[in-house]
Design a protein around this motif. Structure first.
Motif, PDB file in Angstrom:
ATOM      1  N   LEU A  72       0.761  -1.374  -0.027  1.00  0.00           N
ATOM      2  CA  LEU A  72       0.410   0.503  -0.086  1.00  0.00           C
ATOM      3  C   LEU A  72       0.666   1.042   0.083  1.00  0.00           C
ATOM      4  O   LEU A  72       0.460   2.997  -0.257  1.00  0.00           O
ATOM      5  CB  LEU A  72      -0.808  -0.273   1.316  1.00  0.00           C
ATOM      6  N   ASN A  73       1.559   0.987   0.304  1.00  0.00           N
ATOM      7  CA  ASN A  73       2.909   2.128   0.053  1.00  0.00           C
ATOM      8  C   ASN A  73       3.201   3.647   1.061  1.00  0.00           C
ATOM      9  O   ASN A  73       2.372   4.468   0.789  1.00  0.00           O
ATOM     10  CB  ASN A  73       3.656   2.796  -0.983  1.00  0.00           C
ATOM     11  N   PRO A  74       1.524   3.474   2.449  1.00  0.00           N
ATOM     12  CA  PRO A  74       1.564   4.400   3.297  1.00  0.00           C
ATOM     13  C   PRO A  74       2.245   5.302   3.533  1.00  0.00           C
ATOM     14  O   PRO A  74       3.452   5.091   4.353  1.00  0.00           O
ATOM     15  CB  PRO A  74       0.719   3.216   4.885  1.00  0.00           C
ATOM     16  N   HIS A  75       1.449   6.386   3.766  1.00  0.00           N
ATOM     17  CA  HIS A  75       2.721   7.495   4.501  1.00  0.00           C
ATOM     18  C   HIS A  75       4.009   8.189   3.543  1.00  0.00           C
ATOM     19  O   HIS A  75       4.649   8.250   4.847  1.00  0.00           O
ATOM     20  CB  HIS A  75       2.624   7.073   6.400  1.00  0.00           C
ATOM     21  N   GLN A  76       4.056   8.056   2.698  1.00  0.00           N
ATOM     22  CA  GLN A  76       4.968   8.276   2.393  1.00  0.00           C
ATOM     23  C   GLN A  76       4.546   9.939   1.359  1.00  0.00           C
ATOM     24  O   GLN A  76       5.484   9.709  -0.189  1.00  0.00           O
ATOM     25  CB  GLN A  76       5.961   6.729   1.257  1.00  0.00           C
ATOM     26  N   ASP A  77       3.591  10.358   1.384  1.00  0.00           N
ATOM     27  CA  ASP A  77       3.564  11.879   0.543  1.00  0.00           C
ATOM     28  C   ASP A  77       4.000  12.662   1.155  1.00  0.00           C
ATOM     29  O   ASP A  77       4.725  12.722   1.919  1.00  0.00           O
ATOM     30  CB  ASP A  77       2.308  11.559  -0.075  1.00  0.00           C
ATOM     31  N   ARG A  78       3.942  14.113   0.395  1.00  0.00           N
ATOM     32  CA  ARG A  78       3.850  15.074   0.615  1.00  0.00           C
ATOM     33  C   ARG A  78       3.541  15.165   2.359  1.00  0.00           C
ATOM     34  O   ARG A  78       4.418  16.140   2.811  1.00  0.00           O
ATOM     35  CB  ARG A  78       4.529  16.524  -0.003  1.00  0.00           C
ATOM     36  N   GLN A  79       1.968  15.420   2.102  1.00  0.00           N
ATOM     37  CA  GLN A  79       1.358  15.170   3.306  1.00  0.00           C
ATOM     38  C   GLN A  79       2.023  14.716   4.448  1.00  0.00           C
ATOM     39  O   GLN A  79       1.478  15.233   6.071  1.00  0.00           O
ATOM     40  CB  GLN A  79       0.025  15.306   3.085  1.00  0.00           C
ATOM     41  N   ARG A  80       2.352  13.732   4.583  1.00  0.00           N
ATOM     42  CA  ARG A  80       2.993  13.066   5.614  1.00  0.00           C
ATOM     43  C   ARG A  80       4.531  13.913   6.251  1.00  0.00           C
ATOM     44  O   ARG A  80       4.431  13.629   7.199  1.00  0.00           O
ATOM     45  CB  ARG A  80       3.462  11.175   5.255  1.00  0.00           C
ATOM     46  N   VAL A  81       5.447  13.789   5.211  1.00  0.00           N
ATOM     47  CA  VAL A  81       5.914  15.072   5.233  1.00  0.00           C
ATOM     48  C   VAL A  81       6.226  15.984   6.532  1.00  0.00           C
ATOM     49  O   VAL A  81       6.596  16.332   7.896  1.00  0.00           O
ATOM     50  CB  VAL A  81       6.842  15.317   4.469  1.00  0.00           C
ATOM     51  N   THR A  82       5.079  16.462   5.507  1.00  0.00           N
ATOM     52  CA  THR A  82       4.244  17.785   6.667  1.00  0.00           C
ATOM     53  C   THR A  82       3.875  16.973   8.109  1.00  0.00           C
ATOM     54  O   THR A  82       4.348  18.206   8.917  1.00  0.00           O
ATOM     55  CB  THR A  82       3.242  18.806   6.258  1.00  0.00           C
ATOM     56  N   GLU A  83       3.091  16.537   7.943  1.00  0.00           N
ATOM     57  CA  GLU A  83       2.829  15.634   9.451  1.00  0.00           C
ATOM     58  C   GLU A  83       3.421  15.382  10.182  1.00  0.00           C
ATOM     59  O   GLU A  83       3.629  16.041  11.699  1.00  0.00           O
ATOM     60  CB  GLU A  83       2.058  14.558   9.138  1.00  0.00           C
ATOM     61  N   ILE A  84       4.384  15.343  10.016  1.00  0.00           N
ATOM     62  CA  ILE A  84       5.679  14.251  10.796  1.00  0.00           C
ATOM     63  C   ILE A  84       6.806  15.009  10.983  1.00  0.00           C
ATOM     64  O   ILE A  84       8.197  14.991  11.783  1.00  0.00           O
ATOM     65  CB  ILE A  84       6.123  13.073  11.052  1.00  0.00           C
ATOM     66  N   ALA A  85       6.465  16.757  10.516  1.00  0.00           N
ATOM     67  CA  ALA A  85       7.522  17.378  10.685  1.00  0.00           C
ATOM     68  C   ALA A  85       7.613  17.784  12.194  1.00  0.00           C
ATOM     69  O   ALA A  85       9.478  17.414  12.456  1.00  0.00           O
ATOM     70  CB  ALA A  85       7.812  18.975   9.759  1.00  0.00           C
ATOM     71  N   GLU A  86       7.480  18.116  12.890  1.00  0.00           N
ATOM     72  CA  GLU A  86       7.768  18.530  14.652  1.00  0.00           C
ATOM     73  C   GLU A  86       7.555  17.201  15.334  1.00  0.00           C
ATOM     74  O   GLU A  86       8.352  17.539  16.180  1.00  0.00           O
ATOM     75  CB  GLU A  86       6.573  19.922  14.710  1.00  0.00           C
ATOM     76  N   THR A  87       7.042  16.633  14.912  1.00  0.00           N
ATOM     77  CA  THR A  87       7.373  14.921  16.547  1.00  0.00           C
ATOM     78  C   THR A  87       7.099  13.885  15.476  1.00  0.00           C
ATOM     79  O   THR A  87       7.032  13.718  14.943  1.00  0.00           O
ATOM     80  CB  THR A  87       6.039  15.304  17.270  1.00  0.00           C
ATOM     81  N   GLN A  88       7.429  12.969  16.316  1.00  0.00           N
ATOM     82  CA  GLN A  88       7.074  11.509  15.659  1.00  0.00           C
ATOM     83  C   GLN A  88       6.435  10.597  16.763  1.00  0.00           C
ATOM     84  O   GLN A  88       6.852  10.940  18.256  1.00  0.00           O
ATOM     85  CB  GLN A  88       8.458  10.969  15.311  1.00  0.00           C
ATOM     86  N   ALA A  89       5.765   9.449  16.777  1.00  0.00           N
ATOM     87  CA  ALA A  89       5.232   7.950  17.646  1.00  0.00           C
ATOM     88  C   ALA A  89       5.694   7.438  16.423  1.00  0.00           C
ATOM     89  O   ALA A  89       4.262   6.630  16.516  1.00  0.00           O
ATOM     90  CB  ALA A  89       3.748   8.919  18.334  1.00  0.00           C
ATOM     91  N   PRO A  90       6.911   6.209  16.097  1.00  0.00           N
ATOM     92  CA  PRO A  90       6.641   5.211  16.039  1.00  0.00           C
ATOM     93  C   PRO A  90       6.052   4.081  16.824  1.00  0.00           C
ATOM     94  O   PRO A  90       5.958   4.286  17.947  1.00  0.00           O
ATOM     95  CB  PRO A  90       7.517   5.054  15.234  1.00  0.00           C
TER      96      PRO A  90
END
Length: 240
Positions: A72-90
């Motif tokens: 499905l290649n999830p979370h690999q678009d430009r929107q995701r880049v912006t969403e996680i720019a400030e923080t991460q929660a793997p």
């Protein structure tokens, strides 16, 4: 589990993040008690919506998609880049081999910010790797830790061949030697694959010598497992 018994577990039988928020929490808690398993009690759970078992299932489901050529290649678009720019929660952390054929995000069909990945030849649980996994578990809220080995591992093969290697390669072999010795006492499969699997189990046990990770595991807040990736089929199977 006592310190002595944990050492015996891995050898007949980490370093902690020391800056910013982590340093403040660690320092204050260690002043209160000499038990780092209490540290996680003061930290927010950043992945409350997923359990450790669900995190493992999510990884295996992604691998099934990968192996079945249905990524499905999830979370690999430009929107995701912006969403996680400030923080991460793997939701999971991977201690994997540096082998170029085993990229965790691809074989588990995950994307940016989904996995906290540590890679080193032979998927060896060094102090630095364990410290990184502690950070993923305690600060970032990862719900699973997977120690990921694979078929035809070159680092394990070199260890089986014996002898000394130049440079820092000798330290690499030292980190796998116990697993090779264990595999010698086993039967079934070929010697290399026995050793690869024994090394996965051994490195998983080393990860659990961390007071932080062991404590979270005891409280069912994280699951630590070993897994075996088949280079020929693309499939991941849990060990144990």
């Amino acid at each position: 589990m006592s310190e002595v018994s944990r050492r015996q577990l891995i050898r007949y039988g980490g370093s902690l993040i020391g800056t910013g928020f982590a340093a403040t929490i660690l320092g204050s808690q260690l002043a209160k008690a000499n038990d780092s398993r209490l540290l996680a009690d003061s930290l927010p759970d950043r992945n409350q919506a997923i359990t450790p078992d669900e995190a493992i299932a999510k990884l295996l489901e992604g691998n099934q998609r990968f192996a079945g050529d249905k990524r499905l290649n999830p979370h690999q678009d430009r929107q995701r880049v912006t969403e996680i720019a400030e923080t991460q929660a793997p939701f999971a952390a991977i201690l994997g081999c540096a082998d170029s054929r085993v990229p965790a995000e691809i074989i588990f069909d995950q994307g940016l910010g989904d996995l906290f990945v540590c890679r080193v030849a032979g998927n060896i649980a060094t102090s630095e790797e364990i410290g990184s996994l502690e950070y993923a578990a305690m600060i970032l809220g990862a719900k699973a830790i997977v120690v990921l080995g694979h078929t035809h591992c070159g680092a394990v093969k070199v260890t089986l061949q014996g002898g000394r290697l130049p440079g820092q390669l000798g330290h690499l072999i030292d980190g796998i030697q116990v697993a090779v010795e264990r595999a010698d006492a086993q039967t079934g499969e070929n010697k290399l694959e026995r050793a690869v699997k024994a090394n996965i189990v051994y490195q998983t046990q080393k990860v659990l010598t961390s007071d932080i990770i062991f404590g979270l595991s005891e409280k069912k807040q994280i699951k630590v497992v070993g897994a075996y990736y088949d280079l020929n089929t693309g499939k991941v199977n849990l060990l144990g």
